[in-house]
Design a protein around this motif. Structure first.
Motif, PDB file in Angstrom:
ATOM      1  N   VAL A  98       1.550 -21.171 -10.470  1.00 20.25           N
ATOM      2  CA  VAL A  98       0.472 -20.177 -10.351  1.00 20.25           C
ATOM      3  C   VAL A  98       0.946 -18.968  -9.543  1.00 20.25           C
ATOM      4  CG1 VAL A  98      -1.795 -19.747  -9.311  1.00 20.25           C
ATOM      5  CG2 VAL A  98      -1.424 -21.779 -10.706  1.00 20.25           C
ATOM      6  N   ILE A  99       1.647 -19.199  -8.432  1.00 18.81           N
ATOM      7  CA  ILE A  99       2.150 -18.095  -7.605  1.00 18.81           C
ATOM      8  C   ILE A  99       3.134 -17.237  -8.407  1.00 18.81           C
ATOM      9  CG2 ILE A  99       3.616 -17.547  -5.614  1.00 18.81           C
ATOM     10  CD1 ILE A  99       2.254 -19.881  -4.145  1.00 18.81           C
ATOM     11  N   LEU A 100       4.052 -17.869  -9.110  1.00 18.89           N
ATOM     12  CA  LEU A 100       5.007 -17.111  -9.927  1.00 18.89           C
ATOM     13  C   LEU A 100       4.301 -16.348 -11.046  1.00 18.89           C
ATOM     14  CD1 LEU A 100       7.990 -19.627 -10.165  1.00 18.89           C
ATOM     15  CD2 LEU A 100       7.860 -17.521  -8.819  1.00 18.89           C
ATOM     16  N   GLY A 101       3.315 -16.966 -11.656  1.00 18.97           N
ATOM     17  CA  GLY A 101       2.563 -16.305 -12.724  1.00 18.97           C
ATOM     18  C   GLY A 101       1.780 -15.103 -12.219  1.00 18.97           C
ATOM     19  N   VAL A 102       1.133 -15.249 -11.078  1.00 18.26           N
ATOM     20  CA  VAL A 102       0.370 -14.139 -10.499  1.00 18.26           C
ATOM     21  C   VAL A 102       1.314 -13.008 -10.097  1.00 18.26           C
ATOM     22  CG1 VAL A 102      -1.017 -13.458  -8.489  1.00 18.26           C
ATOM     23  CG2 VAL A 102      -1.609 -15.512  -9.780  1.00 18.26           C
ATOM     24  N   THR A 103       2.459 -13.343  -9.512  1.00 19.96           N
ATOM     25  CA  THR A 103       3.437 -12.324  -9.113  1.00 19.96           C
ATOM     26  C   THR A 103       3.940 -11.556 -10.333  1.00 19.96           C
ATOM     27  OG1 THR A 103       4.122 -13.652  -7.216  1.00 19.96           O
ATOM     28  CG2 THR A 103       5.654 -11.948  -7.961  1.00 19.96           C
ATOM     29  N   PHE A 104       4.285 -12.267 -11.399  1.00 15.54           N
ATOM     30  CA  PHE A 104       4.756 -11.627 -12.620  1.00 15.54           C
ATOM     31  C   PHE A 104       3.670 -10.735 -13.228  1.00 15.54           C
ATOM     32  CE2 PHE A 104       5.202 -11.624 -17.250  1.00 15.54           C
ATOM     33  CZ  PHE A 104       6.438 -11.007 -17.373  1.00 15.54           C
TER      34      PHE A 104
ATOM     35  N   TYR B 239       1.271  -5.401 -14.334  1.00 16.36           N
ATOM     36  CA  TYR B 239       0.094  -4.537 -14.276  1.00 16.36           C
ATOM     37  C   TYR B 239       0.387  -3.273 -13.476  1.00 16.36           C
ATOM     38  CZ  TYR B 239      -4.578  -2.790 -13.554  1.00 16.36           C
ATOM     39  OH  TYR B 239      -5.676  -1.975 -13.514  1.00 16.36           O
ATOM     40  N   ILE B 240       1.086  -3.416 -12.348  1.00 21.30           N
ATOM     41  CA  ILE B 240       1.405  -2.254 -11.517  1.00 21.30           C
ATOM     42  C   ILE B 240       2.291  -1.280 -12.297  1.00 21.30           C
ATOM     43  CG2 ILE B 240       2.710  -1.497  -9.489  1.00 21.30           C
ATOM     44  CD1 ILE B 240       1.714  -4.038  -8.071  1.00 21.30           C
TER      45      ILE B 240
ATOM     46  N   LEU C  45       3.305   9.520  -6.466  1.00 14.94           N
ATOM     47  CA  LEU C  45       4.262   8.471  -6.175  1.00 14.94           C
ATOM     48  C   LEU C  45       3.479   7.359  -5.488  1.00 14.94           C
ATOM     49  CD1 LEU C  45       7.327   7.825  -6.184  1.00 14.94           C
ATOM     50  CD2 LEU C  45       7.416   8.807  -3.900  1.00 14.94           C
ATOM     51  N   GLU C  46       3.512   6.169  -6.043  1.00 16.95           N
ATOM     52  CA  GLU C  46       2.721   5.054  -5.522  1.00 16.95           C
ATOM     53  C   GLU C  46       3.640   3.996  -4.933  1.00 16.95           C
ATOM     54  OE1 GLU C  46       0.535   3.592  -8.842  1.00 16.95           O
ATOM     55  OE2 GLU C  46      -0.548   5.473  -9.136  1.00 16.95           O
ATOM     56  N   TRP C  47       3.292   3.500  -3.740  1.00 18.90           N
ATOM     57  CA  TRP C  47       4.063   2.438  -3.092  1.00 18.90           C
ATOM     58  C   TRP C  47       3.161   1.223  -2.951  1.00 18.90           C
ATOM     59  CZ3 TRP C  47       3.999  -0.581   1.313  1.00 18.90           C
ATOM     60  CH2 TRP C  47       5.193  -1.233   1.630  1.00 18.90           C
ATOM     61  N   HIS C  48       3.582   0.105  -3.536  1.00 15.69           N
ATOM     62  CA  HIS C  48       2.839  -1.154  -3.494  1.00 15.69           C
ATOM     63  C   HIS C  48       3.601  -2.152  -2.631  1.00 15.69           C
ATOM     64  CE1 HIS C  48       0.163  -0.157  -6.920  1.00 15.69           C
ATOM     65  NE2 HIS C  48       1.185   0.596  -7.272  1.00 15.69           N
ATOM     66  N   THR C  49       2.876  -2.966  -1.869  1.00 17.86           N
ATOM     67  CA  THR C  49       3.536  -4.010  -1.088  1.00 17.86           C
ATOM     68  C   THR C  49       4.220  -4.985  -2.040  1.00 17.86           C
ATOM     69  OG1 THR C  49       1.511  -5.320  -1.056  1.00 17.86           O
ATOM     70  CG2 THR C  49       1.903  -3.854   0.828  1.00 17.86           C
ATOM     71  N   LEU C  50       5.291  -5.584  -1.558  1.00 14.51           N
ATOM     72  CA  LEU C  50       6.049  -6.509  -2.395  1.00 14.51           C
ATOM     73  C   LEU C  50       5.271  -7.803  -2.624  1.00 14.51           C
ATOM     74  CD1 LEU C  50       8.719  -6.683  -3.869  1.00 14.51           C
ATOM     75  CD2 LEU C  50       9.722  -7.681  -1.844  1.00 14.51           C
ATOM     76  N   GLY C  51       4.623  -8.299  -1.590  1.00 18.57           N
ATOM     77  CA  GLY C  51       3.831  -9.522  -1.711  1.00 18.57           C
ATOM     78  C   GLY C  51       2.349  -9.191  -1.778  1.00 18.57           C
ATOM     79  N   GLY C  52       1.563 -10.196  -1.981  1.00 24.02           N
ATOM     80  CA  GLY C  52       0.120  -9.996  -2.017  1.00 24.02           C
ATOM     81  C   GLY C  52      -0.401  -9.933  -3.435  1.00 24.02           C
ATOM     82  N   VAL C  53      -1.705  -9.759  -3.540  1.00 21.09           N
ATOM     83  CA  VAL C  53      -2.339  -9.735  -4.851  1.00 21.09           C
ATOM     84  C   VAL C  53      -3.030  -8.407  -5.151  1.00 21.09           C
ATOM     85  CG1 VAL C  53      -2.661 -12.239  -4.988  1.00 21.09           C
ATOM     86  CG2 VAL C  53      -4.410 -10.839  -3.908  1.00 21.09           C
ATOM     87  N   SER C  54      -2.999  -7.478  -4.209  1.00 25.46           N
ATOM     88  CA  SER C  54      -3.661  -6.192  -4.409  1.00 25.46           C
ATOM     89  C   SER C  54      -2.991  -5.404  -5.526  1.00 25.46           C
ATOM     90  CB  SER C  54      -3.627  -5.368  -3.122  1.00 25.46           C
ATOM     91  OG  SER C  54      -4.194  -4.092  -3.367  1.00 25.46           O
ATOM     92  N   LEU C  55      -3.803  -4.823  -6.388  1.00 24.34           N
ATOM     93  CA  LEU C  55      -3.297  -4.005  -7.477  1.00 24.34           C
ATOM     94  C   LEU C  55      -3.310  -2.523  -7.123  1.00 24.34           C
ATOM     95  CD1 LEU C  55      -5.080  -5.843 -10.418  1.00 24.34           C
ATOM     96  CD2 LEU C  55      -2.725  -6.125  -9.635  1.00 24.34           C
ATOM     97  N   ARG C  56      -3.891  -2.189  -5.990  1.00 25.02           N
ATOM     98  CA  ARG C  56      -3.960  -0.800  -5.549  1.00 25.02           C
ATOM     99  C   ARG C  56      -2.748  -0.470  -4.696  1.00 25.02           C
ATOM    100  NH1 ARG C  56      -9.916   0.566  -3.677  1.00 25.02           N
ATOM    101  NH2 ARG C  56      -9.819   2.162  -5.254  1.00 25.02           N
TER     102      ARG C  56
END
Length: 145
Positions: free
Chosen positions: A21-27, A32-33, A64-75
């Motif tokens: 599940v963690i790998l699937g959510v990360t992928f 999506y990002i 230019l958008e910077w997203h955290t490497l971990g987490g579940v936020s899509l923003r």
């Protein structure tokens, strides 16, 4: 004795399920990002001497958008408008500044509306950033030093 074996199988099965599940959510989050636009690994430091934070940088149409490497936020955790972004000359990261996951990275000083920050990008990603900045649509106030 069979109950201990069944309990062990259930625990192992649950752990495998959690990992899947963690790998699937990360992928799925990464896909999506990206949304079909360039996405690359990038370090961000909001103050000189502060700790580097790893994340994903996306070259959007106008920002230019910077997203955290971990987490579940899509923003995006940080968003810089192309027309307000000033990119300075890069220099290599050496010594204690080096980031193990970004070998040969360049430190790219930047600022938006007077707020300085630093990006750590590998060579091809820096070239992509510079090209993205210089390729602004006509009428944009492009600030490239």
């Amino acid at each position: 004795m069979p109950s201990a074996l069944v309990t062990t199988e259930i625990v192992i099965g649950a752990l495998v399920l959690v990992v899947v599940v963690i790998l699937g959510v990360t992928f799925a989050r990464r896909r999506y990002i990206a949304r079909g636009l360039p996405l690359t690994l990038c370090g961000l430091r909001t103050a000189p001497g502060a700790r580097w934070r790893l994340g994903l940088i996306r070259f959007g149409d106008n920002a230019l958008e910077w997203h955290t490497l971990g987490g579940v936020s899509l923003r995006p955790a940080h968003l810089w408008q192309r027309q307000e972004l000033l990119i300075d000359a890069p220099r290599p990261l050496v010594g204690d500044e080096a980031i193990p996951l970004l070998p040969g990275a360049l430190l790219v000083p930047a600022r938006e509306l007077g707020q300085p920050f630093q990006l750590a990008l590998q060579g091809p990603a820096y070239t992509a950033l510079r090209s993205w900045q210089e390729a602004a649509p006509p009428g944009y106030n492009v600030n490239v030093a």
